[in-house]
Design a protein around this motif. Structure first.
Motif, short mmCIF file in Angstrom:
data_model
loop_
_atom_site.label_atom_id
_atom_site.label_comp_id
_atom_site.label_asym_id
_atom_site.label_seq_id
_atom_site.Cartn_x
_atom_site.Cartn_y
_atom_site.Cartn_z
N GLN A 288 -79.11 -71.29 3.95
CA GLN A 288 -78.74 -70.28 5.57
C GLN A 288 -79.36 -71.21 6.54
N VAL A 289 -80.80 -71.61 6.54
CA VAL A 289 -81.33 -72.26 7.40
C VAL A 289 -80.78 -73.67 7.64
N LEU A 290 -80.19 -74.37 6.60
CA LEU A 290 -79.50 -75.65 6.83
C LEU A 290 -78.34 -75.54 7.56
N TYR A 291 -77.43 -74.45 6.97
CA TYR A 291 -76.19 -74.12 8.00
C TYR A 291 -76.43 -73.83 9.24
N GLY A 292 -77.58 -73.38 9.64
CA GLY A 292 -77.76 -72.63 10.98
C GLY A 292 -78.24 -74.14 11.77
N TYR A 293 -78.89 -75.06 11.26
CA TYR A 293 -79.25 -76.27 11.85
C TYR A 293 -78.12 -76.97 12.13
N MET A 294 -77.00 -77.09 11.14
CA MET A 294 -75.93 -77.91 11.14
C MET A 294 -74.87 -77.35 12.26
N MET B 67 -80.81 -69.38 -1.40
CA MET B 67 -80.05 -69.09 -0.51
C MET B 67 -80.61 -69.07 1.16
N ASN B 68 -81.89 -68.77 1.01
CA ASN B 68 -82.20 -68.45 2.22
C ASN B 68 -82.51 -70.00 2.85
N ASP B 69 -82.96 -71.03 2.04
CA ASP B 69 -82.84 -72.46 2.55
C ASP B 69 -81.33 -72.83 3.02
#
Length: 207
Positions: free
Chosen positions: A41-47, A37-39
């Motif tokens: 969230q990081v991906l979503y943030g970069y997008m 889930m943390n990963d």
């Protein structure tokens, strides 16, 4: 204690053991879910921020992480798989890195897989009990490599940090003695200040 009481006691012990295993699995699943889930969230943030250069690099990190988790699962001995997955939860002060030779499946090798698993767990427990933070303040690091060399299963432990040599060495020798009546396992050790290298060689047993 009559027979009924003995049967009840045995059944209670069995049920408790099964419950503990279930709790371990739930803890592992919860921990993995939290990590993934943390990963995400990081991906979503970069997008959202259009940081596609960082997105590609992070995707590669996730790919490597998934491959390592898959390799651990393929070892095939449940207690060992659970232990390795739980290590970060039980011992966050030691950064454990597990490297497994591609397609290595412990249960498919001509070695006593359960005893090897017990020995690996015993060695890792030894690092938990007999090590401490390095004097320079660097985090403790432990790399465990599983590989096959010349008709042997080889486990290589590479540790960086403080440790109590005598106590750790005793644990290692006890772990290697778990081979029982089979071919003798070889233990190779190198001890230096703030660093230790341990190699356990388990010969194949061919019928």
């Amino acid at each position: 204690m009559d027979l009924n009481e003995e049967a009840y006691s045995a059944d209670h012990i069995l049920q408790r053991a099964l419950q503990q295993k279930d709790e371990q699995w739930l803890s592992v699943i919860s921990h993995l879910r939290h990590d993934w889930m943390n990963d995400i969230q990081v991906l979503y943030g970069y997008m959202r921020l259009n940081k596609y250069d960082k997105l590609a690099a992070f995707m590669e990190t996730i790919k490597q992480k998934a491959a390592k988790e898959s390799s651990v699962a393929k070892l095939g001995v449940t207690k060992l798989v659970v232990y390795l997955q739980m290590f970060r939860i039980q011992c966050p002060q030691i950064l454990l890195e597990v490297d497994i030779e591609q397609e290595l499946q412990l249960t498919e090798l001509p070695v006593p897989s359960e005893r090897v698993a017990d020995a690996a767990i015993a060695v890792l427990d030894g690092f938990i009990r007999h090590t401490y933070e390095a004097s320079n303040g660097e985090p403790q690091g432990l790399q465990l490599e599983w590989t096959v060399q010349d008709e042997e299963l080889v486990l290589i432990f590479d540790y960086r940090g403080g440790y109590r040599e005598a106590e750790l060495n005793d644990t290692l020798r006890q772990a290697v003695s778990m081979n029982g009546s089979g071919p003798q396992w070889q233990l190779e050790t190198e001890f230096e200040p703030q660093w230790a290298a341990i190699t356990v060689r388990v010969p194949f047993v061919r019928e």
